[in-house]
Design an enzyme around this catalytic site. Structure first.
Site, mmCIF file in Angstrom:
data_model
loop_
_atom_site.group_PDB
_atom_site.id
_atom_site.type_symbol
_atom_site.label_atom_id
_atom_site.label_comp_id
_atom_site.label_asym_id
_atom_site.label_seq_id
_atom_site.Cartn_x
_atom_site.Cartn_y
_atom_site.Cartn_z
ATOM 1 N N ASP A 215 28.013 28.485 31.749
ATOM 2 C CA ASP A 215 27.343 27.855 32.885
ATOM 3 C C ASP A 215 25.945 27.443 32.422
ATOM 4 O OD1 ASP A 215 26.370 27.287 35.618
ATOM 5 O OD2 ASP A 215 28.201 28.302 36.246
ATOM 6 N N HIS A 238 25.888 24.414 30.597
ATOM 7 C CA HIS A 238 25.682 23.346 31.580
ATOM 8 C C HIS A 238 24.251 22.822 31.567
ATOM 9 C CE1 HIS A 238 29.471 24.583 34.107
ATOM 10 N NE2 HIS A 238 29.737 24.351 32.835
#
Ligand SMILES: *[C@@H]1O[C@H](CO)[C@@H](O)[C@H](O)[C@H]1NC(C)=O
Length: 388
Positions: A215, A238
């Site tokens: 993430d 991310h």
């Protein structure tokens, strides 16, 4: 002996005892290496001993694997404002994710002052929980590996976090925090494993860290100010994100954030600001993204004020978070998609941004830029970014 001489000896003795650290080795409190026997109580006893004195103290974790269940360190009854935790070993979470379940945090500090952690590896053993989550089965939420809440004067240096079940490191409600030389490592496919999450904190620096995870490498929630992030390698992951913001109806803003000298490699985003498409009052202001290198990044430069995954909980709503004073400076490298600059702001409050020396390419051609509700300046960038 002259009295001056005596005074001198007294002074020397006194200064040497006050500078000597007391060290509490967790083995003395019953910890056992080997990764099988629960050493949580031993670590908490060492904390209790360090807290009982006002002299600077070190809690020492020697080499070896030490199994820990939930370990919560509270500062309320701690007399000590200078505790160092030196870790040469590895702290290991239970391999069965049901043991810690949805208990929130694995290693947690709350209302502490002057705690420094040097070295060490945290092994969250998250792989079986990720597999459960991605299979669509019903599974516990999992836990954050290391969290500090409402604490001041914190240093975390040279720590490695492996395979956390959820977030690796969370800093929430803290002031004056230095993270340095952090290594975060988890699969690029692991769900919700943010590397470092900052929330409601001020005076936080994150330096020289290497973050590979599933993430955000670094995420910043509402209420952060005076944040400095420098010399980071991010990927997979991310990217570095301000947000998601604007879920609550009233939210403190995010202010004065510097993100510089970062390399993003193969990440989903590079530098991102993301707000829920909900009518929340709030702001993001004075943000500098500088000296950024992109390598094959899907959304290198992105502002998304229409965030509404699954189109749920925000039908036909716009974000009322005001984004202003955002500067992108010296951003180079490659995009993995045609649109390398995507600034989608709210029509309720257009963004104020400045792009300076932003030169990105997709398949050796300059990227395209897509902008909505953006005001600002564009300096020395390619024609494709004419949207300003
Ligand atoms: C912005 O934050 C930095 C630390 O990241 C701090 O040194 C500086 O004083 C802050 N600026 C303002 C105007 O508060």
């Amino acid at each position: 002996m002259s009295s001056l001489y005596l005074i001198l000896i007294f002074f020397l003795l006194n200064s040497s005892t006050s500078s000597a650290m007391i060290t509490y080795n967790i083995l003395r409190f019953g910890a056992k290496s080997g990764g099988q026997s629960d050493s949580s109580k031993a670590l908490l006893k060492a904390w209790g001993a360090a807290c009982a004195t006002t002299k600077p103290a070190t809690i020492y974790v020697p080499p070896g694997r030490f199994l820990l269940k939930n370990v919560y360190f509270y500062g309320e009854h701690c007399r000590n404002g200078a505790i160092t935790i030196r870790v040469d070993g590895t702290l290991v979470a239970p391999s069965d994710y049901n043991v810690l379940g949805s208990s929130g945090n694995w290693i947690k500090f709350e209302r502490v002052t002057g705690v420094s952690i040097y070295g060490g590896t945290l092994d969250g053993q998250g792989t079986s929980l990720w597999a459960c989550k991605t299979s669509g089965k019903k599974c516990p939420e999992g836990i954050t590996s290391l969290a500090f809440y409402n604490s001041n004067k914190i240093i975390i240096s040279g720590l490695a976090s492996l395979n956390s079940q959820m977030f690796h490191v969370v800093i929430d409600g803290c002031h004056n925090v230095k993270l340095d030389g952090i290594r975060v490592s988890a699969s690029g496919k692991s769900p919700n494993t943010d590397g470092i999450h900052l929330q409601s904190s001020s005076g936080v620096t994150v330096l020289s860290s290497h973050i590979s995870t599933g993430d955000d490498c670094i995420s910043m929630g509402p209420g952060n100010s005076n944040v400095w992030i420098e010399n980071i390698a991010c990927g997979p992951g991310h990217g570095i994100s301000i947000g998601s913001l604007g879920w609550e109806l009233q939210e403190p803003g995010v202010q004065n954030v510097t993100v510089k000298s970062v390399t993003f490699t193969g990440t989903e985003n590079g530098v991102r600001i993301k707000t829920w498409a909900r009518p929340t009052k709030g702001f993001v202001k004075d943000v500098l993204f500088q000296h950024i290198q992109m390598v094959d990044v899907q959304n290198p430069v992105i502002i998304d004020q229409n965030y509404c995954p699954g189109e749920k909980n925000c039908p036909h709503q716009v974000s009322d978070i005001k984004i202003s004073g955002v500067t992108y400076q010296d951003i180079h490298g490659t995009s993995a998609t045609e649109v390398g600059v995507k600034l989608e702001c709210s029509k309720a409050s257009p963004c104020g941004v400045k792009l300076e020396d932003v030169e990105l390419t997709y398949k050796s051609k300059p990227v395209e830029a897509v902008c909505t509700n953006v005001g600002g300046k564009l300096l020395a960038s390619s024609d494709n970014q004419r949207c300003l």
